[in-house]
Design an enzyme around this catalytic site. Structure first.
Site, mmCIF file in Angstrom:
data_model
loop_
_atom_site.group_PDB
_atom_site.id
_atom_site.type_symbol
_atom_site.label_atom_id
_atom_site.label_comp_id
_atom_site.label_asym_id
_atom_site.label_seq_id
_atom_site.Cartn_x
_atom_site.Cartn_y
_atom_site.Cartn_z
ATOM 1 N N TYR A 172 -79.481 -6.193 -18.399
ATOM 2 C CA TYR A 172 -79.227 -4.608 -18.465
ATOM 3 C C TYR A 172 -77.979 -4.452 -19.596
ATOM 4 O O TYR A 172 -78.252 -3.733 -20.630
ATOM 5 C CB TYR A 172 -78.587 -4.051 -16.949
ATOM 6 C CG TYR A 172 -78.443 -2.907 -16.732
ATOM 7 C CD1 TYR A 172 -79.068 -1.817 -17.581
ATOM 8 C CD2 TYR A 172 -77.449 -2.607 -15.960
ATOM 9 C CE1 TYR A 172 -78.461 -0.544 -17.444
ATOM 10 C CE2 TYR A 172 -76.801 -1.273 -15.706
ATOM 11 C CZ TYR A 172 -77.525 -0.229 -16.483
ATOM 12 O OH TYR A 172 -76.939 1.177 -16.239
ATOM 13 N N ASP A 216 -81.820 -21.970 -22.114
ATOM 14 C CA ASP A 216 -81.079 -22.058 -20.988
ATOM 15 C C ASP A 216 -79.752 -22.449 -21.014
ATOM 16 O O ASP A 216 -79.314 -23.313 -21.760
ATOM 17 C CB ASP A 216 -81.706 -22.992 -20.067
ATOM 18 C CG ASP A 216 -81.381 -22.552 -18.590
ATOM 19 O OD1 ASP A 216 -80.412 -22.624 -18.242
ATOM 20 O OD2 ASP A 216 -82.283 -22.278 -17.843
ATOM 21 N N ALA A 251 -74.861 -13.489 -19.639
ATOM 22 C CA ALA A 251 -75.622 -14.029 -18.890
ATOM 23 C C ALA A 251 -74.991 -14.626 -17.413
ATOM 24 O O ALA A 251 -74.061 -15.565 -17.621
ATOM 25 C CB ALA A 251 -76.438 -15.467 -19.456
ATOM 26 N N ASN A 285 -74.677 -21.852 -12.372
ATOM 27 C CA ASN A 285 -75.016 -21.062 -13.418
ATOM 28 C C ASN A 285 -73.853 -20.446 -14.209
ATOM 29 O O ASN A 285 -73.944 -20.210 -15.430
ATOM 30 C CB ASN A 285 -75.944 -20.006 -13.061
ATOM 31 C CG ASN A 285 -77.223 -20.329 -12.706
ATOM 32 O OD1 ASN A 285 -77.827 -20.247 -13.734
ATOM 33 N ND2 ASN A 285 -77.467 -20.946 -11.775
ATOM 34 N N THR A 315 -65.538 -8.615 -14.615
ATOM 35 C CA THR A 315 -65.721 -7.683 -13.614
ATOM 36 C C THR A 315 -64.526 -7.223 -12.736
ATOM 37 O O THR A 315 -63.477 -8.217 -12.677
ATOM 38 C CB THR A 315 -66.695 -8.380 -12.683
ATOM 39 O OG1 THR A 315 -66.947 -7.631 -11.450
ATOM 40 C CG2 THR A 315 -66.369 -9.696 -12.229
ATOM 41 N N TYR A 328 -68.900 -14.761 -6.361
ATOM 42 C CA TYR A 328 -69.065 -14.018 -7.601
ATOM 43 C C TYR A 328 -67.907 -13.769 -8.543
ATOM 44 O O TYR A 328 -67.824 -14.397 -9.774
ATOM 45 C CB TYR A 328 -69.977 -12.772 -7.308
ATOM 46 C CG TYR A 328 -70.167 -11.848 -8.699
ATOM 47 C CD1 TYR A 328 -70.818 -12.454 -9.844
ATOM 48 C CD2 TYR A 328 -69.658 -10.667 -8.674
ATOM 49 C CE1 TYR A 328 -70.882 -11.794 -10.927
ATOM 50 C CE2 TYR A 328 -69.603 -9.977 -9.914
ATOM 51 C CZ TYR A 328 -70.094 -10.379 -10.854
ATOM 52 O OH TYR A 328 -70.304 -9.527 -11.937
ATOM 53 N N PHE A 342 -66.533 -1.929 -14.394
ATOM 54 C CA PHE A 342 -66.572 -1.319 -13.097
ATOM 55 C C PHE A 342 -68.112 -1.146 -12.731
ATOM 56 O O PHE A 342 -68.835 -2.234 -12.844
ATOM 57 C CB PHE A 342 -65.609 -0.245 -12.899
ATOM 58 C CG PHE A 342 -64.129 -0.394 -12.774
ATOM 59 C CD1 PHE A 342 -63.296 -1.363 -13.718
ATOM 60 C CD2 PHE A 342 -63.374 -0.178 -11.697
ATOM 61 C CE1 PHE A 342 -62.240 -1.932 -13.622
ATOM 62 C CE2 PHE A 342 -62.218 -0.828 -11.548
ATOM 63 C CZ PHE A 342 -61.486 -1.652 -12.449
ATOM 64 N N LEU A 394 -76.846 1.305 -6.354
ATOM 65 C CA LEU A 394 -76.984 2.586 -5.639
ATOM 66 C C LEU A 394 -77.616 3.527 -6.521
ATOM 67 O O LEU A 394 -78.758 4.202 -5.798
ATOM 68 C CB LEU A 394 -75.437 3.136 -5.595
ATOM 69 C CG LEU A 394 -75.347 4.677 -4.945
ATOM 70 C CD1 LEU A 394 -76.093 4.782 -3.496
ATOM 71 C CD2 LEU A 394 -74.076 5.080 -4.810
ATOM 72 N N ARG A 411 -71.549 -3.099 3.948
ATOM 73 C CA ARG A 411 -71.935 -4.090 3.488
ATOM 74 C C ARG A 411 -70.846 -5.029 3.288
ATOM 75 O O ARG A 411 -69.698 -4.736 2.762
ATOM 76 C CB ARG A 411 -72.571 -3.825 2.035
ATOM 77 C CG ARG A 411 -73.365 -4.940 1.295
ATOM 78 C CD ARG A 411 -73.987 -4.427 0.152
ATOM 79 N NE ARG A 411 -72.906 -3.864 -0.945
ATOM 80 C CZ ARG A 411 -73.329 -3.473 -2.087
ATOM 81 N NH1 ARG A 411 -74.574 -3.323 -2.351
ATOM 82 N NH2 ARG A 411 -72.599 -3.062 -3.075
HETATM 83 N N1 UDP Z 1 -74.449 1.475 -1.855
HETATM 84 C C1 UDP Z 1 -74.919 2.067 -0.434
HETATM 85 N N2 UDP Z 1 -76.268 2.070 -0.339
HETATM 86 C C2 UDP Z 1 -77.216 1.222 -1.336
HETATM 87 C C3 UDP Z 1 -76.487 0.554 -2.598
HETATM 88 C C4 UDP Z 1 -75.172 0.735 -2.352
HETATM 89 O O1 UDP Z 1 -74.244 2.783 0.168
HETATM 90 O O2 UDP Z 1 -78.416 1.216 -0.929
HETATM 91 C C5 UDP Z 1 -72.882 1.601 -1.886
HETATM 92 C C6 UDP Z 1 -72.187 0.318 -1.942
HETATM 93 O O3 UDP Z 1 -71.964 0.108 -0.647
HETATM 94 C C7 UDP Z 1 -70.965 0.732 -2.852
HETATM 95 C C8 UDP Z 1 -71.588 1.752 -3.752
HETATM 96 O O4 UDP Z 1 -72.812 2.173 -3.201
HETATM 97 O O5 UDP Z 1 -70.246 1.320 -2.133
HETATM 98 C C9 UDP Z 1 -71.990 0.853 -5.193
HETATM 99 O O6 UDP Z 1 -72.842 -0.243 -5.101
HETATM 100 P P1 UDP Z 1 -73.500 -0.818 -6.103
HETATM 101 O O7 UDP Z 1 -74.238 -2.086 -5.374
HETATM 102 O O8 UDP Z 1 -74.248 -0.009 -7.022
HETATM 103 O O9 UDP Z 1 -72.429 -1.643 -6.934
HETATM 104 P P2 UDP Z 1 -71.222 -2.511 -6.726
HETATM 105 O O10 UDP Z 1 -69.885 -1.590 -6.448
HETATM 106 O O11 UDP Z 1 -71.498 -3.300 -5.336
HETATM 107 O O12 UDP Z 1 -70.751 -3.379 -7.701
#
Ligand code: UDP
Length: 330
Positions: free
Chosen positions: A11, A50, A73, A91, A116, A140, A168, A189, A280
């Site tokens: 990406y 690779d 990568a 990896n 990150t 990670y 970010f 998201l 999550r």
């Molecule tokens: N999120 C959510 N529902 C989803 C996917 C993500 O509520 O189906 C929330 C997630 O908890 C975070 C934000 O969206 O607060 C961004 O998540 P994403 O996975 O896009 O990026 P991250 O912050 O994990 O790098």
């Protein structure tokens, strides 16, 4: 400059390739295509190989005459890194050490690395500046921090000129409409919300709405992928031997999950039903960048500063490519 873009079929990497070419550089892509897409690479520019095969790297550096490397990568799913850390360390860390050694053997000293915000863990202050403690809370983030440390050592001892760019939340798609976000499985998201608008999912699940934020949902800093790519090119052009840049790349504006969903409603005109689900694991309430250092050192400004502008660009890509790149069939 001749640049080998490791992970250039992914990406952010594929957008960096376009930005390099637009700035007059010559970009070659090195990718194993496990997660990347052949269709994301300009014709004739792919070297399939690779990171875990040192000879693949050496021959790619020789064949391209690369003077610099951009390294994208990596495995990057937080949850997976918790359940299968061995793959992540192998990896991300071992693979990068092979890359550094291949570069050292060939006298290539310029490296731009995708790090990150996850290296900060759960920061106590917001927005986050580069001086905030780096205390990652998952494997990670720890692999990315380990690589930053290795780069620092290679810079001091062997003269590497490095930039560790701490992203970010990368979002959006290239202005050409030819490349965009396509992960399998998709966990991010904005693409997930847009899949609801495309009729591919019934609803969006919000991961927790009792965070200590104004609307209870997590706040993130969504930085457009073309703005990221632009910053990479600027960082590359500034590298100096024996010096390491560590820079946050974000917009400085945070949007909650609900604000992002609202922006998606405005852009798509779809009601986008939402359901609140459990939190999550490992999601900090708020991650917003202070990118003043990148802005001043790179003379860089993000062009996309509203959730709506980022979502509009993503929506153009997803509408034109509802199933992403067409390279999944055998
Ligand atoms: N999120 C959510 N529902 C989803 C996917 C993500 O509520 O189906 C929330 C997630 O908890 C975070 C934000 O969206 O607060 C961004 O998540 P994403 O996975 O896009 O990026 P991250 O912050 O994990 O790098």
């Amino acid at each position: 400059m001749k640049v080998l873009v490791v992970g250039g079929a992914g990406y952010v990497g594929s957008h960096a390739v376009r930005a390099l070419e637009a700035a007059g550089h010559e970009a070659w892509v090195f990718d194993n295509l496990f997660q990347g897409h052949r269709a994301a690479v300009p014709k004739g520019k792919l070297i399939q190989g690779d990171l875990l095969q040192p000879s693949d790297l050496t021959s790619a550096l020789e064949r391209t005459g690369a003077e610099a490397v951009m390294h994208f990568a990596a495995l990057s799913l937080v949850g997976e890194s918790v359940t299968d850390p061995a793959r992540y360390y192998e990896n991300n860390v071992v693979g990068t050490l092979h890359l550094l050694e291949a570069m050292r053997a060939k006298g290539v000293w310029r490296l731009v690395f995708s790090s990150t915000a996850a290296t900060y863990g759960e920061p106590e202050t917001s927005p986050i500046s580069e001086d905030a403690p780096q205390l990652p809370i998952n494997p990670y983030g720890r692999t990315k921090l380990a690589i930053e440390h290795a780069l620092q050592s290679y810079s001091t001892a062997y003269g590497f000129g490095c930039a560790a760019l701490r992203y970010f939340n990368a979002a959006g798609a290239h202005a050409s409409g030819e490349i965009g976000e396509d992960h399998s499985p998709e966990t991010h998201l904005i693409p997930i919300v847009l899949q609801v608008a495309l009729g591919q999912r019934e609803h969006i699940t919000i991961f927790g709405d009792d965070y200590p934020t104004p609307d209870g949902t997590c706040i993130r800093d969504y930085i457009h992928v073309d703005d990221l790519a632009d910053a990479h090119v600027r960082a590359l052009e500034q590298l100096q031997p024996h010096a390491m840049l560590q820079l946050n790349l974000g917009t400085g504006h945070g949007f909650s999950v609900r604000q992002v969903i609202d922006a998606c409603r405005q852009v798509t005109g779809h009601p986008l039903p939402e359901v609140v689900g459990p939190k999550r694991a490992g999601d900090p309430p708020e991650l917003v960048a202070n990118s003043a250092r990148a802005q001043s050192l790179l003379d860089w400004q993000p062009e996309f500063t509203t959730a709506r502008a980022v979502v509009e660009s993503a929506w153009r890509w997803h509408q034109a490519h509802p199933h992403g790149f067409d390279d999944r069939s055998p």
